[in-house]
Design a protein around this motif. Sequence first.
Motif, PDB file in Angstrom:
ATOM      1  N   VAL A  37      -5.835  -0.341 -18.286  1.00 38.26           N
ATOM      2  CA  VAL A  37      -5.849   0.438 -17.042  1.00 38.26           C
ATOM      3  C   VAL A  37      -4.786   1.531 -17.106  1.00 38.26           C
ATOM      4  CG1 VAL A  37      -5.310   0.349 -14.583  1.00 38.26           C
ATOM      5  CG2 VAL A  37      -6.793  -1.384 -15.588  1.00 38.26           C
ATOM      6  N   LEU A  41      -5.423   5.542 -16.983  1.00 34.44           N
ATOM      7  CA  LEU A  41      -4.830   6.336 -15.910  1.00 34.44           C
ATOM      8  C   LEU A  41      -3.871   7.385 -16.438  1.00 34.44           C
ATOM      9  CD1 LEU A  41      -4.174   6.958 -12.940  1.00 34.44           C
ATOM     10  CD2 LEU A  41      -2.461   5.148 -13.036  1.00 34.44           C
ATOM     11  N   ARG A  57       5.960   7.649 -11.576  1.00 40.18           N
ATOM     12  CA  ARG A  57       6.337   6.776 -10.461  1.00 40.18           C
ATOM     13  C   ARG A  57       7.321   7.469  -9.525  1.00 40.18           C
ATOM     14  NH1 ARG A  57       7.109   0.690 -12.991  1.00 40.18           N
ATOM     15  NH2 ARG A  57       4.957   0.391 -13.661  1.00 40.18           N
ATOM     16  N   VAL A  60       5.361  10.079  -7.460  1.00 37.88           N
ATOM     17  CA  VAL A  60       4.530   9.443  -6.440  1.00 37.88           C
ATOM     18  C   VAL A  60       5.382   8.847  -5.315  1.00 37.88           C
ATOM     19  CG1 VAL A  60       3.084   7.426  -6.053  1.00 37.88           C
ATOM     20  CG2 VAL A  60       2.540   8.999  -7.905  1.00 37.88           C
ATOM     21  N   GLN A  64       5.359   9.967  -1.482  1.00 34.43           N
ATOM     22  CA  GLN A  64       5.071   9.010  -0.425  1.00 34.43           C
ATOM     23  C   GLN A  64       6.152   9.012   0.654  1.00 34.43           C
ATOM     24  OE1 GLN A  64       4.394   5.088  -2.018  1.00 34.43           O
ATOM     25  NE2 GLN A  64       4.441   4.086  -0.029  1.00 34.43           N
ATOM     26  N   HIS A  76      11.776   0.757  -5.035  1.00 29.69           N
ATOM     27  CA  HIS A  76      10.369   0.915  -4.655  1.00 29.69           C
ATOM     28  C   HIS A  76       9.427   0.944  -5.854  1.00 29.69           C
ATOM     29  CE1 HIS A  76       6.781   3.167  -3.155  1.00 29.69           C
ATOM     30  NE2 HIS A  76       6.874   2.213  -2.256  1.00 29.69           N
ATOM     31  N   TYR A 121       1.810  16.906  -6.910  1.00 29.89           N
ATOM     32  CA  TYR A 121       1.501  15.659  -6.211  1.00 29.89           C
ATOM     33  C   TYR A 121       0.179  15.762  -5.461  1.00 29.89           C
ATOM     34  CZ  TYR A 121       1.766  11.802  -2.943  1.00 29.89           C
ATOM     35  OH  TYR A 121       1.483  10.681  -2.221  1.00 29.89           O
ATOM     36  N   LEU A 129      -5.987   8.308  -6.878  1.00 26.67           N
ATOM     37  CA  LEU A 129      -6.618   7.428  -5.895  1.00 26.67           C
ATOM     38  C   LEU A 129      -8.092   7.236  -6.212  1.00 26.67           C
ATOM     39  CD1 LEU A 129      -4.939   8.588  -2.572  1.00 26.67           C
ATOM     40  CD2 LEU A 129      -4.972   6.271  -3.512  1.00 26.67           C
TER      41      LEU A 129
ATOM     42  N   VAL B  18      -3.467  13.189   1.425  1.00 23.00           N
ATOM     43  CA  VAL B  18      -3.660  11.972   0.642  1.00 23.00           C
ATOM     44  C   VAL B  18      -2.311  11.328   0.385  1.00 23.00           C
ATOM     45  CG1 VAL B  18      -4.415  11.048  -1.548  1.00 23.00           C
ATOM     46  CG2 VAL B  18      -5.704  12.894  -0.479  1.00 23.00           C
ATOM     47  N   ILE B  19      -2.171  10.099   0.786  1.00 20.84           N
ATOM     48  CA  ILE B  19      -0.920   9.396   0.501  1.00 20.84           C
ATOM     49  C   ILE B  19      -1.204   8.251  -0.452  1.00 20.84           C
ATOM     50  CG2 ILE B  19       0.944   8.015   1.445  1.00 20.84           C
ATOM     51  CD1 ILE B  19       1.296  10.779   2.281  1.00 20.84           C
ATOM     52  N   LEU B  20      -0.591   8.340  -1.609  1.00 26.29           N
ATOM     53  CA  LEU B  20      -0.748   7.294  -2.597  1.00 26.29           C
ATOM     54  C   LEU B  20       0.376   6.291  -2.395  1.00 26.29           C
ATOM     55  CD1 LEU B  20      -1.324   8.142  -6.372  1.00 26.29           C
ATOM     56  CD2 LEU B  20      -0.638   5.933  -5.507  1.00 26.29           C
ATOM     57  N   LYS B  21       0.036   5.113  -1.953  1.00 26.04           N
ATOM     58  CA  LYS B  21       1.063   4.099  -1.778  1.00 26.04           C
ATOM     59  C   LYS B  21       1.172   3.271  -3.048  1.00 26.04           C
ATOM     60  CE  LYS B  21       0.560   3.828   3.216  1.00 26.04           C
ATOM     61  NZ  LYS B  21      -0.015   3.059   4.332  1.00 26.04           N
ATOM     62  N   LEU B  22       2.303   3.474  -3.722  1.00 25.06           N
ATOM     63  CA  LEU B  22       2.497   2.835  -5.019  1.00 25.06           C
ATOM     64  C   LEU B  22       2.289   1.324  -4.923  1.00 25.06           C
ATOM     65  CD1 LEU B  22       3.212   3.937  -7.780  1.00 25.06           C
ATOM     66  CD2 LEU B  22       5.601   3.431  -7.340  1.00 25.06           C
ATOM     67  N   GLU B  23       2.854   0.720  -3.895  1.00 26.92           N
ATOM     68  CA  GLU B  23       2.815  -0.742  -3.782  1.00 26.92           C
ATOM     69  C   GLU B  23       1.423  -1.287  -3.512  1.00 26.92           C
ATOM     70  OE1 GLU B  23       4.174   1.347  -1.754  1.00 26.92           O
ATOM     71  OE2 GLU B  23       3.854   0.796   0.337  1.00 26.92           O
ATOM     72  N   PHE B  25      -1.258   0.443  -4.992  1.00 23.97           N
ATOM     73  CA  PHE B  25      -2.062   1.081  -6.038  1.00 23.97           C
ATOM     74  C   PHE B  25      -2.331   0.079  -7.161  1.00 23.97           C
ATOM     75  CE2 PHE B  25      -2.261   4.493  -9.457  1.00 23.97           C
ATOM     76  CZ  PHE B  25      -3.527   4.927  -9.084  1.00 23.97           C
ATOM     77  N   LEU B  26      -3.601  -0.211  -7.359  1.00 22.78           N
ATOM     78  CA  LEU B  26      -3.967  -1.286  -8.287  1.00 22.78           C
ATOM     79  C   LEU B  26      -3.381  -1.135  -9.696  1.00 22.78           C
ATOM     80  CD1 LEU B  26      -5.497  -3.918  -8.634  1.00 22.78           C
ATOM     81  CD2 LEU B  26      -7.571  -2.615  -9.108  1.00 22.78           C
ATOM     82  N   PRO B  27      -3.465   0.034 -10.324  1.00 22.47           N
ATOM     83  CA  PRO B  27      -2.895   0.152 -11.670  1.00 22.47           C
ATOM     84  C   PRO B  27      -1.408  -0.194 -11.704  1.00 22.47           C
ATOM     85  CG  PRO B  27      -4.325   2.020 -11.234  1.00 22.47           C
ATOM     86  CD  PRO B  27      -4.208   1.257  -9.941  1.00 22.47           C
ATOM     87  N   TYR B  28      -0.686   0.262 -10.702  1.00 20.97           N
ATOM     88  CA  TYR B  28       0.739  -0.058 -10.625  1.00 20.97           C
ATOM     89  C   TYR B  28       0.953  -1.549 -10.452  1.00 20.97           C
ATOM     90  CZ  TYR B  28       5.365  -0.564  -8.464  1.00 20.97           C
ATOM     91  OH  TYR B  28       6.640  -0.977  -8.150  1.00 20.97           O
ATOM     92  N   ARG B  29       0.222  -2.148  -9.542  1.00 13.14           N
ATOM     93  CA  ARG B  29       0.394  -3.569  -9.281  1.00 13.14           C
ATOM     94  C   ARG B  29       0.054  -4.417 -10.507  1.00 13.14           C
ATOM     95  NH1 ARG B  29      -2.662  -5.456  -4.184  1.00 13.14           N
ATOM     96  NH2 ARG B  29      -1.463  -7.335  -4.653  1.00 13.14           N
TER      97      ARG B  29
END
Lengths: 172, 172
Positions: A37, A41, A57, A60, A64, A76, A121, A129, B18-23, B25-29
């Motif tokens: 993944v 990405l 990171r 982003v 955010q 974070h 960004y 997304l 568009v707000i990408l919430k890192l926490e 976001f599946l790839p990040y998680r």
Amino acid sequence: MNKENAERVQAGTDAEPVILKLEEFLPYRLNVCATLVSQALSRIYIDRYRIGVPEWRVLVTLGQYGVMTGKQIGIHSTMHKTKVSRSVALLERRKLVARRANRNDLREAFLSLTPAGEEIYREAAPIALEFGRQLLDVVDPADRPALDRALKRLTDRSAQLTADLAKDPAHR
Amino acid sequence: MNKENAERVQAGTDAEPVILKLEEFLPYRLNVCATLVSQALSRIYIDRYRIGVPEWRVLVTLGQYGVMTGKQIGIHSTMHKTKVSRSVALLERRKLVARRANRNDLREAFLSLTPAGEEIYREAAPIALEFGRQLLDVVDPADRPALDRALKRLTDRSAQLTADLAKDPAHR
DNA sequence: TATTGTTATACTCTATAACTATA
DNA sequence: TATAGTTATAGAGTATAACAATA
């Protein structure tokens, strides 16, 4: 079944040999999945903007939250302060991140995206997304809440295990 | 909400930013989860046997299948042939893996664990399995099949995306 | 003394290509 | 020509500790 296990069965040894099947082993599966993944990405931002995962990171995170100190970014985005420091330095050289002193605590500084950083960004976030959405699309909607819960639990548990091991060197 | 978004709302701009919430976001998680799990697990074999992830995968693969060529190991453990080659070389120097020529095709060789290698495998595999079990323990049993399916789908999908991108450099 | 952040160092890991031997 | 495997190279990423400035 390998030779030794065949022998054990033939000999009627009562202790079943332990067979670790890599393809079913959760840590391996998580690792392979996350690596693939991440690889897919990272094409988006590595090839487009010539930045790596840590810089991505930071970008982003600032997109955010708008303004953050290095420490906050590190918390974070789960990155070590040295990694944050170097990523921020790189983004500053590229004029994508700006720094403003905190007069109440001169050890830290307030970091934020420059207009150029915000532009990247705004361009990259929707693509990322959309990537995330396409990825999640292949997961049965009925399975998504379970995946969400499982990832949360697994992350917490392994963080705890790592912390325990770090505190207690005898367990190593 | 950061400054710019506040401005957008205030101005009544219709396009939602568009707000990408890192926490979230599946790839990040996935990445954070897999990294923490890998870190915790690797304490078992890195600290005990002084081997890295690639060597561990070779050891486990040979423990599972008994005899394999380098190519087969690479396929089964999703590792590049150079990585397999170097891991095998290291394990050979440590006398944990032995090599036997294939008379029908001298380009490849049959690899297997030595008695010393099997001993380490028999010692480490149950510990690793126990680790995996403890990890999975924190996941609600009702959620496990969903996690299993999701990981499978996500892995397949991202492998496909990566392959597509590799084939079509224009998409980068 | 503790904290934020930076820098230095050494080390590991990785990707790629070039190469050898064999098919 | 293609394949299995090895080696060379260079670059990226990593962890750790030491350090400076400030609290």
